[in-house]
Design a protein around this motif. Structure first.
Motif, PDB file in Angstrom:
ATOM      1  N   UNK A   1       0.669  -1.287  -0.084  1.00 53.31           N
ATOM      2  CA  UNK A   1       0.066   0.058  -0.002  1.00 53.31           C
ATOM      3  C   UNK A   1       0.961   1.367   0.160  1.00 53.31           C
ATOM      4  N   UNK A   2       2.116   0.973  -0.130  1.00 53.02           N
ATOM      5  CA  UNK A   2       3.092   2.428  -0.102  1.00 53.02           C
ATOM      6  C   UNK A   2       4.162   2.040  -1.240  1.00 53.02           C
ATOM      7  N   UNK A   3       4.250   3.064  -2.030  1.00 52.59           N
ATOM      8  CA  UNK A   3       5.268   2.962  -3.163  1.00 52.59           C
ATOM      9  C   UNK A   3       6.508   2.681  -2.836  1.00 52.59           C
ATOM     10  N   UNK A   4       7.373   2.222  -3.472  1.00 53.91           N
ATOM     11  CA  UNK A   4       8.764   2.020  -3.349  1.00 53.91           C
ATOM     12  C   UNK A   4       9.171   0.573  -3.999  1.00 53.91           C
ATOM     13  N   UNK A   5      10.365   0.423  -4.447  1.00 52.67           N
ATOM     14  CA  UNK A   5      11.018  -0.638  -4.708  1.00 52.67           C
ATOM     15  C   UNK A   5      11.281  -1.685  -3.741  1.00 52.67           C
ATOM     16  N   UNK A   6      11.556  -2.953  -4.040  1.00 51.74           N
ATOM     17  CA  UNK A   6      11.966  -3.977  -3.154  1.00 51.74           C
ATOM     18  C   UNK A   6      13.535  -3.987  -2.779  1.00 51.74           C
ATOM     19  N   UNK A   7      13.930  -4.497  -1.735  1.00 53.67           N
ATOM     20  CA  UNK A   7      15.230  -4.650  -1.443  1.00 53.67           C
ATOM     21  C   UNK A   7      15.886  -5.760  -2.382  1.00 53.67           C
TER      22      UNK A   7
END
Length: 222
Positions: free
Chosen positions: A124-130
């Motif tokens: 539910x939050x934007x951003x790439x995976x580690x």
């Protein structure tokens, strides 16, 4: 938390509830809020952790677009780190955001060069995976491939019977039944019948499965 324990639990699961629990645990281990597996380019949902992940798969199948259907996997996983900024699948992006989904990640379910389906996760939050999450997701996808390849249709029991370890839940059986009903009723191919069923679901704004149930209630398959 390692993904190994929930995957071990999946291999031993004997009913849909236990399979759902293993999916929830896998999602958490990957830092995701939900995951799902669909086969045949979205045509069959076989494993999911929560209703949102199932609805995402339903949206892709209904619209005929989305990362799980079209990702070329030149990079694994395919990452849509901010759904709101993605212009490739405008309708799917709008549906996803309406569900509160802001990031989607897809790993291929494949053996060699043959692609069987996709593992799709969301947040539910934007951003790439580690890097670790990306690698662990691939590990999950590879183990799921082995699980699915080991599955036999005879392992599935009726809803009133206890399941068997390794069974697969076919969540969209009603969609395929309704497609057959429309094909016979309208005298069109199965492909055309499915297109019409998808269009009806999209126009009504309801899930494809609900539209399929309405077709089957009006005219049950013989």
């Amino acid at each position: 938390m390692s993904v190994q324990k929930p995957l071990d639990g999946l291999e031993q699961a004997v009913d849909a509830g236990e399979r759902r629990a293993s999916a929830v645990s896998c999602a958490r281990a990957l830092g995701l809020e939900g995951i799902a597996v669909s086969l045949r380019w979205g045509a069959e949902l076989v494993w999911f952790s929560d209703e949102t992940s199932a609805r995402l798969e339903d949206a892709q199948f209904t619209l005929g677009q989305g990362p799980g259907l079209e990702a070329d996997f030149s990079e694994v996983p395919y990452q849509v780190a901010d759904v709101g900024r993605n212009e490739r699948w405008a309708q799917f992006a709008a549906e996803a955001q309406a569900m509160g989904v802001r990031a989607v990640f897809v790993w291929p379910i494949r053996t060699g060069a043959a692609r069987l389906g996709a593992l799709t996760g969301y947040r539910s939050k934007p951003g790439p995976l580690t890097a670790l999450q990306a690698a662990e997701g691939l590990r999950v996808a590879d183990m799921l491939t082995s699980w699915l390849l080991a599955w036999r249709s005879g392992a599935v029991t009726s809803p009133n019977e206890q399941g068997k370890a390794g069974a697969v839940d076919l969540h969209w059986a009603e969609v395929h039944q309704a497609t057959g009903v429309l094909s016979a009723r309208l005298g069109v191919s199965l492909e055309d019948a499915l297109v019409r069923l998808r269009a009806r679901a999209f126009a009504s704004g309801q899930p494809l499965t609900q539209t399929a149930r309405e077709v089957l209630v009006r005219e049950p398959p013989s």
